[in-house]
Scaffold this motif. Structure first.
Motif, PDB file in Angstrom:
ATOM      1  N   ASN A   1       2.343  -1.828   4.610  1.00  0.00           N
ATOM      2  CA  ASN A   1       3.146  -0.619   4.425  1.00  0.00           C
ATOM      3  C   ASN A   1       4.562  -0.943   3.959  1.00  0.00           C
ATOM      4  O   ASN A   1       5.076  -2.032   4.208  1.00  0.00           O
TER       5      ASN A   1
ATOM      6  N   HIS B   1      -2.059  -5.775  10.123  1.00  0.00           N
ATOM      7  CA  HIS B   1      -1.092  -4.877   9.494  1.00  0.00           C
ATOM      8  C   HIS B   1       0.287  -5.527   9.429  1.00  0.00           C
ATOM      9  O   HIS B   1       0.672  -6.284  10.325  1.00  0.00           O
TER      10      HIS B   1
ATOM     11  N   ILE C   1      -3.506  -4.121   5.598  1.00  0.00           N
ATOM     12  CA  ILE C   1      -2.658  -2.976   5.275  1.00  0.00           C
ATOM     13  C   ILE C   1      -1.212  -3.458   5.214  1.00  0.00           C
ATOM     14  O   ILE C   1      -0.722  -4.076   6.162  1.00  0.00           O
TER      15      ILE C   1
ATOM     16  N   ASP D   1       8.290  -0.445   4.501  1.00  0.00           N
ATOM     17  CA  ASP D   1       9.263  -0.065   5.521  1.00  0.00           C
ATOM     18  C   ASP D   1      10.652  -0.353   4.954  1.00  0.00           C
ATOM     19  O   ASP D   1      10.956  -1.485   4.597  1.00  0.00           O
TER      20      ASP D   1
ATOM     21  N   THR E   1      -1.767   6.572   6.814  1.00  0.00           N
ATOM     22  CA  THR E   1      -1.837   5.253   7.444  1.00  0.00           C
ATOM     23  C   THR E   1      -2.494   5.335   8.819  1.00  0.00           C
ATOM     24  O   THR E   1      -3.379   4.526   9.151  1.00  0.00           O
TER      25      THR E   1
ATOM     26  N   ASP F   1       0.837  -1.188   0.000  1.00  0.00           N
ATOM     27  CA  ASP F   1       0.000   0.000   0.000  1.00  0.00           C
ATOM     28  C   ASP F   1       0.876   1.243   0.000  1.00  0.00           C
ATOM     29  O   ASP F   1       1.784   1.372   0.824  1.00  0.00           O
TER      30      ASP F   1
ATOM     31  N   ARG G   1       8.593   6.221   3.140  1.00  0.00           N
ATOM     32  CA  ARG G   1       8.528   4.954   3.863  1.00  0.00           C
ATOM     33  C   ARG G   1       7.659   5.147   5.100  1.00  0.00           C
ATOM     34  O   ARG G   1       7.526   6.261   5.617  1.00  0.00           O
ATOM     35  N   VAL G   2       7.083   4.067   5.568  1.00  0.00           N
ATOM     36  CA  VAL G   2       6.354   4.080   6.830  1.00  0.00           C
ATOM     37  C   VAL G   2       7.046   3.056   7.731  1.00  0.00           C
ATOM     38  O   VAL G   2       6.717   1.868   7.718  1.00  0.00           O
TER      39      VAL G   2
ATOM     40  N   VAL H   1       4.498  -4.607   7.765  1.00  0.00           N
ATOM     41  CA  VAL H   1       5.411  -3.772   6.974  1.00  0.00           C
ATOM     42  C   VAL H   1       6.344  -4.692   6.201  1.00  0.00           C
ATOM     43  O   VAL H   1       6.659  -5.792   6.649  1.00  0.00           O
TER      44      VAL H   1
END
Length: 256
Positions: free
Chosen positions: A63, A35, A61, A65, A19, A12, A83-84, A37
């Protein structure tokens, strides 16, 4: 959130702010959210680890990373704003949970590390409700730990267990955990507890966290990062060559 696919892995594309907003809305709606990453090591591993691949795909979700994945996605034509990082998202979610009186449960790491993590975040966030915590070495009493989490009344669960164990655990028990949000946080508890130092910000921005990590534990970490980083570089090179070839092949032939 916009979803892309990179080397067969869905991801995502979202900012940290986006987020947090989406997770908060889903929790308020009592919509269960799993969730995860994805960093370079995980992206490389799921190419051959079918269990890990299925576990990541099961998440609501996903993310990005790690600057390596961000740069790789951009190199292959995807627009990724930032980046998250999992450790940063963890901190932001604790802030949100404290503000909204949402209880949290910490699961994973050693008993000393998870208890120290609970103490540290209790000081950082005095209004945060810590429903409970438990170390990550519970596989002979797995169902008992699941029941402890459910009975705690936690709304958010953070799982600091290695992949793919944590993804498999979450998938197996998601309907009995009683939480609205669950996130795998990897080595975040080690960082928060002070057991492991995080890389300086300039190294984070330039994708060098892995080098800092290797510097702290060279014997344990060098092989992992050497292998995954090199495999990822090869994956990117092949993808770029394939993309260039397809682009050339798709052009009309010039006539003289």
């Amino acid at each position: 959130m916009k979803r892309i696919e990179l080397f067969g892995c869905p991801m995502d594309v979202a900012t940290m702010h986006e987020t947090i907003k989406i997770i908060g809305d889903r929790i308020e709606a009592r919509q269960f959210t799993q969730h995860v990453v994805v960093n370079v090591a995980k992206l490389v591993s799921l190419q051959t680890d079918l269990v890990l691949d299925a576990s990541v795909r099961a998440c609501d979700i996903i993310n990005i990373d790690g600057m390596g994945v961000v740069w790789g996605a951009r190199l292959l034509g995807h627009s990724v704003p930032e980046r998250v990082a999992g450790v940063d998202l963890f901190e932001r979610l604790l802030q949100m949970a404290a503000a909204r009186s949402l209880p949290v449960f910490l699961l994973g790491a050693t008993d000393a590390v998870v208890s120290r993590t609970a103490s540290v975040i209790a000081v950082r966030h005095p209004d945060l409700r810590i429903a409970g915590y438990h170390h990550g070495y519970f596989w002979e009493d797995e169902e008992e730990v699941v029941e402890q989490i459910r009975q705690s009344g936690a709304r958010l669960l953070f799982v600091a267990i290695t992949s793919p164990k944590k993804e498999v655990f979450i998938n197996r028990w998601r309907d009995r955990l009683g939480v609205d949000f669950v996130m795998g946080v990897g080595g975040t508890f080690d960082v928060v507890s002070g057991n492991v130092r995080r890389a300086p910000e300039w190294m984070q921005r330039n994708g060098l966290e892995w080098a800092y990590r290797v510097g702290q534990e060279p014997r344990r970490m060098w092989k992992r990062y050497f292998i995954t980083n090199n495999r990822f570089a090869v994956m990117l090179l092949r993808a770029r060559i394939a993309s260039a070839f397809q682009g050339t092949a798709g052009q009309p032939n010039e006539k003289t």
